[in-house]
Each structure stands twice: as C-alpha cells, then as structure tokens.
Design an enzyme around this catalytic site. Structure first.
Site, mmCIF file in Angstrom:
data_model
loop_
_atom_site.group_PDB
_atom_site.id
_atom_site.type_symbol
_atom_site.label_atom_id
_atom_site.label_comp_id
_atom_site.label_asym_id
_atom_site.label_seq_id
_atom_site.Cartn_x
_atom_site.Cartn_y
_atom_site.Cartn_z
ATOM 1 N N LYS A 184 31.496 -81.688 34.112
ATOM 2 C CA LYS A 184 30.870 -80.957 33.011
ATOM 3 C C LYS A 184 31.508 -81.459 31.718
ATOM 4 O O LYS A 184 32.591 -81.034 31.318
ATOM 5 C CB LYS A 184 31.096 -79.444 33.170
ATOM 6 C CG LYS A 184 29.993 -78.571 32.527
ATOM 7 C CD LYS A 184 29.897 -78.682 31.021
ATOM 8 C CE LYS A 184 30.981 -77.891 30.324
ATOM 9 N NZ LYS A 184 30.811 -77.892 28.823
ATOM 10 N N SER A 237 41.293 -76.313 25.309
ATOM 11 C CA SER A 237 42.087 -75.341 24.564
ATOM 12 C C SER A 237 42.768 -74.348 25.497
ATOM 13 O O SER A 237 42.326 -74.103 26.627
ATOM 14 C CB SER A 237 41.197 -74.582 23.579
ATOM 15 O OG SER A 237 40.328 -73.708 24.276
ATOM 16 N N GLU A 259 45.164 -78.816 31.621
ATOM 17 C CA GLU A 259 45.862 -79.660 30.644
ATOM 18 C C GLU A 259 45.410 -79.164 29.279
ATOM 19 O O GLU A 259 44.293 -79.421 28.854
ATOM 20 C CB GLU A 259 45.515 -81.134 30.884
ATOM 21 C CG GLU A 259 46.491 -82.100 30.218
ATOM 22 C CD GLU A 259 46.109 -82.378 28.772
ATOM 23 O OE1 GLU A 259 46.684 -81.700 27.877
ATOM 24 O OE2 GLU A 259 45.250 -83.227 28.551
ATOM 25 N N CYS A 293 45.773 -83.884 22.273
ATOM 26 C CA CYS A 293 46.696 -82.803 22.633
ATOM 27 C C CYS A 293 48.148 -83.215 22.453
ATOM 28 O O CYS A 293 49.023 -82.352 22.306
ATOM 29 C CB CYS A 293 46.441 -82.371 24.070
ATOM 30 S SG CYS A 293 46.480 -83.731 25.266
ATOM 31 N N GLU A 391 48.446 -75.174 16.997
ATOM 32 C CA GLU A 391 47.817 -76.495 17.088
ATOM 33 C C GLU A 391 46.686 -76.602 16.066
ATOM 34 O O GLU A 391 45.859 -75.701 15.945
ATOM 35 C CB GLU A 391 47.264 -76.721 18.495
ATOM 36 C CG GLU A 391 46.701 -78.112 18.704
ATOM 37 C CD GLU A 391 46.253 -78.353 20.140
ATOM 38 O OE1 GLU A 391 46.480 -79.461 20.656
ATOM 39 O OE2 GLU A 391 45.670 -77.426 20.743
#
Length: 489
Positions: A184, A237, A259, A293, A391
């Site tokens: 996906k 996220s 992750e 990330c 972040e």
C-alpha cells in the site's frame, strides 16, 4: 494509459491484483499534484475498499499456498536476479514517475536510488538458501529441531519520500523467506509502485505474490485490521504507527514492524575534523529536502569550536539555495517539499520557532509557486521549543552548544525519538563511549544519516519497533517452529 516501454499496459486508474491491472470495486479516488507548480499529475487513483482488500488477501493466500510454496531457494533467487536485470532498463523511468509527485530530484536516480535498490535485491537474493535452523542433541531423550517458516500474507505500508526503494526494502526479505506481499504506497506517491508491480511476474514470481493496492489512510486501516493478514511493515509517522499497532492488536495480533520518525542528534566535539562534520551534517538535513526520518535535525557543537562550525554550517546552508529547483531537471540537487500540506506544516513550525529560537538562516518561501523552501537554521532554542523537540520533516535544523561529554549525552537523549545519531571526534575511545550511551538504533561515527543494507536499521523509543535490513529483517518475516523427536518411542 501506457507510460513505459513495456509489453504490459500500465494504468494508474486500476489496482494491481493477482498479476494484472484490475478495476477497483471502490468508487472513491484521489488526485495528486506536482509540488513544483501544483499542476495535476494523475487523477482517478482508486481508494481500495473492503472488497478490494479482501480480494487481494484471497489472491495472496492462494499464491502462498500454491505455486510459490513449491519454489526452491534456488528458484526464488533466480527470480530475484531476473528482476534485477529487468530493472536495469526500466527502473529509471519508474523512478521518474515518483519524482513528479514527491519532488525528489531525478539527479538521485542514477546513483542513490538505482544502486540502493539493486544492492538490496542482490543482498537478499543471496539469503534465499541460508535460512538455517537449529539442532539440539537427544541428551534428554528428545532430538530438538528448530526451523524458520514463512509467516504468510504480509503487508507493506510505505512512505511518500522514497516509495519504490521502500517497496523493495520490504519486499526483498519478505519474498526471500517465501512470504507474499501486498503493498500500500502512500497516497502522495503511488505511481512508481504501480508501475514496478508487473515486473515481478515478468521475473518469474507467480501471480499474487506481489500486489499493489492504492488508497489513503482508510485502505491502510483496512489492511492493518484484516484478520488474515499476518504481518504489517509500516514506515511513516509516529501517530499513524500507533494506530496500526492498535489495529493489529485488536484484530488478530498480527506481527508489526514500525519504522517511525526521528529527531536525530549530531554531536560535534572540539577535536573533530570540522570539514567532515559540516559536510555530513549538511547532507544529513538537506537530503530529499529534509524529508527523511534520519535527518540530522539537531546539531550539538562543543563551545570551543561553536563559532567556527556555525559560520561554516550556515554558509553552506545559504549556498544550497542555488541547488534548489525543478526536480525533473538533472542539474537540480534539491527539490520542493512533497505537497502543499507538508509545506504549510513546515512554514507554520518555522513561524512559531521565531519566538523560541534565534533564526540564523533561511525560513522563507522560494518563488511564488510550488512548495520550495529555503534551508533553515535556528540557534539557541528554548528547552521546550517545538522546532527543537518535534520532527519537522523539512530542511530545518537547530544548533545548540555544549561544554562536556556528560552534558551532550543528556541533551541527545532528551527526546522520545531514537532512530539515528552521529558522533564526530578523532578520539576512538570517546567515539565508542558516547555511541554506547546515546539512545539510538543507529549511531554513526564521523558520519550521520546513513544506512547500510548488511546491518539492522530501526529505532528505539517512539522511533519504532523491530528492524529492517540485514539478517534481522529475515527473522521478522519468519516464525520459529520447534520439532521434538522422541528417541525412546
């Protein structure tokens, strides 16, 4: 519509199910724009519904229990190598499709993108016949055997910043261990994943082994809660990762690899090679316009060298503006943020940060159209400044000075993230000491924001659960089974 030089027509208005592009049962769809000028790239991309998800799982189960289960390790490896050969010709054009919707510069394709994918496939092609188990002797009357078996139907929910690379990072260990995969892709960047899907059958993988369902978060939620999906591998996220873990637990306790985000510290000691430290930390925040990330978004520099480092660092960030431009031009190093929503989020964080830090460089929009943003540097943040703690996912870094080793270790660990870190020093004892105390899944010494396919990659704390890459990823796609043989029967 046919978009590649392929014998198989590729369409973005259908799903890829059981070896063919197929109409979606859903009547809902999405459109995606080019972030350089907000022009339409594609519309009518299906949002896969419950029926589509059920069909994909049914086809995947049939493939897992059918022809694919009879492939030997050598045959699986041969499929990998045929896929690598097919990608030699077709991958650049496939990756250009995602450049249209992510802002990733096409200049990354010949080296960083293509080599990364090729090396990943080569690495796992060599693992197909090395899934060793264990033997324990019958000193208690039982011979004990342990074998590692494939899980079954797995799902990859991928991020928008590196969609095709993420597909292969998850597909390679999944398929090497004999599983099947439903992909996906992010609703922001589904084109490359749809285009590459048909190459798996051309390489010899049976239909149903790899399928692609497009859609938004609702499609991901359907997959995460499906009772016959056995594993989810998600990159994205923290907020979405938590939802996936809850859905997995509330459905069938499917295995989950997450992750997630990062707020990666780079620690520059006074004895560091200053040029090397500046180069790595700059590259670590500007790669993919900060939309990674592992971005080196927190920079800690020892006070004795702070003035010199900050001058060099800020000068490089200013110079980088000239390398920002049209991501479809080969001369461009850095493109726009991925879409208007990402751009507005980062701009809002910068605006709030001006009341909590000292703005040293950037912070402004570039041009009057598209999602282009100046590389941005803040200094001396307040302890709880949002830009310092959270972040950003953009080309924005914060620099803070420190005096002692103990102080900077505490600063680096004062976060809920723990994905990547960097320690810059010529003192190997200090490097080993500090790297062992920083709470991070990966620590670079005299480097930062870098990964290697041979060793595990993943985070501590809120940065994730489980590991990708290396042999560790293989174990994430297998279940150990113990066989006990009674030798006294």
């Amino acid at each position: 519509m046919s978009l590649l030089n392929s014998s198989i027509p590729i369409t973005f208005n259908q799903l890829y199910l059981n070896g063919a592009y197929s109409a979606s049962h859903s009547s809902e769809s999405i459109s995606i724009l080019n972030p350089k000028d907000n022009t339409l790239v594609a519309d009518g991309i299906p949002i896969a519904d419950d029926v589509d998800v059920d069909n994909a799982v049914r086809f995947a189960e049939a493939a897992f229990n059918g022809p694919w289960s009879k492939f030997s390790a050598t045959e699986r490896s041969a499929c990998f190598h045929r896929l690598i050969n097919l990608l030699e010709e077709k991958l650049p054009e496939i990756l250009r499709l995602d450049s249209l919707t992510t802002g990733n510069p096409v200049s990354l394709i010949p080296t960083r993108e293509s080599n990364y994918i090729r090396n990943c496939l080569l690495y796992y092609a060599g693992w197909t016949d090395k899934q060793r188990g264990d033997y324990f002797p019958d000193d208690d009357g039982f011979v004990k055997l342990v074998r590692h078996e494939p899980i079954g139907v797995c799902v990859a929910i991928n991020p928008y910043n590196s969609p095709v690379a993420s597909l292969f990072i998850k597909a390679a260990p999944c398929l090497a261990t004999g599983n099947v995969l439903i992909v996906k892709p992010s609703e922001k960047s589904p084109l490359g994943s749809l285009a590459v899907a048909a190459l798996f059958e051309q390489a010899g993988f049976p239909p149903g082994v790899v399928q692609v369902l497009t859609g938004d978060g609702s499609t991901g939620a359907r997959l995460a809660s499906h009772m016959r999906v056995r594993k989810i591998s998600f990159t994205g996220s923290v907020a979405t990762g938590k939802k996936i873990q809850v859905a997995a637990a509330q459905s069938n306790l499917k295995r989950v690899t997450l992750e997630l985000g990062g707020k990666s510290p780079a620690v520059i000691f006074e004895d560091a090679n200053l040029e090397n430290a500046v180069t790595w930390t700059i590259n670590g925040i500007l790669a993919r316009t900060g939309q990674v990330c592992v971005a080196a978004s927190r920079v800690y520099v020892q006070r004795s060298i702070a003035s010199k480092f900050i001058d060099l660092y800020c000068a490089r960030m200013k110079e980088a503006v000239k390398d920002i431009g049209d991501p479809q031009e080969v001369e461009t190093k850095f493109g726009p943020l991925a879409d208007a929503a990402a751009f507005e989020k980062v701009q809002a964080m910068i605006a709030r940060a001006k009341n909590e830090c000292e703005l040293a460089v950037g912070g402004n929009r570039i041009g009057d159209q598209g999602c282009f943003l100046e590389p941005t540097v803040f200094l001396n943040p307040k302890p709880d400044a949002e830009i310092y703690k959270n972040e950003v996912f953009g080309p924005v870094s914060v620099i803070k000075t420190f005096d002692t080793e103990a102080e900077v270790i505490e600063l680096a660990n004062d976060t809920e993230y723990g994905l990547m870190a960097g320690v810059f020093t010529r003192d190997i004892n200090r490097a080993m000491r500090v790297s062992s105390k920083i709470e991070s899944g990966v620590v670079g010494v005299n480097c930062v924001s870098v990964m290697n396919i041979q060793v595990p990659f993943g985070g501590k704390k809120a940065s994730g659960i489980g590991r990708e890459f290396g042999e560790y990823a293989l174990r994430a796609f297998t279940e150990p089974k113990t066989i006990l043989i009674n030798m006294n029967s």
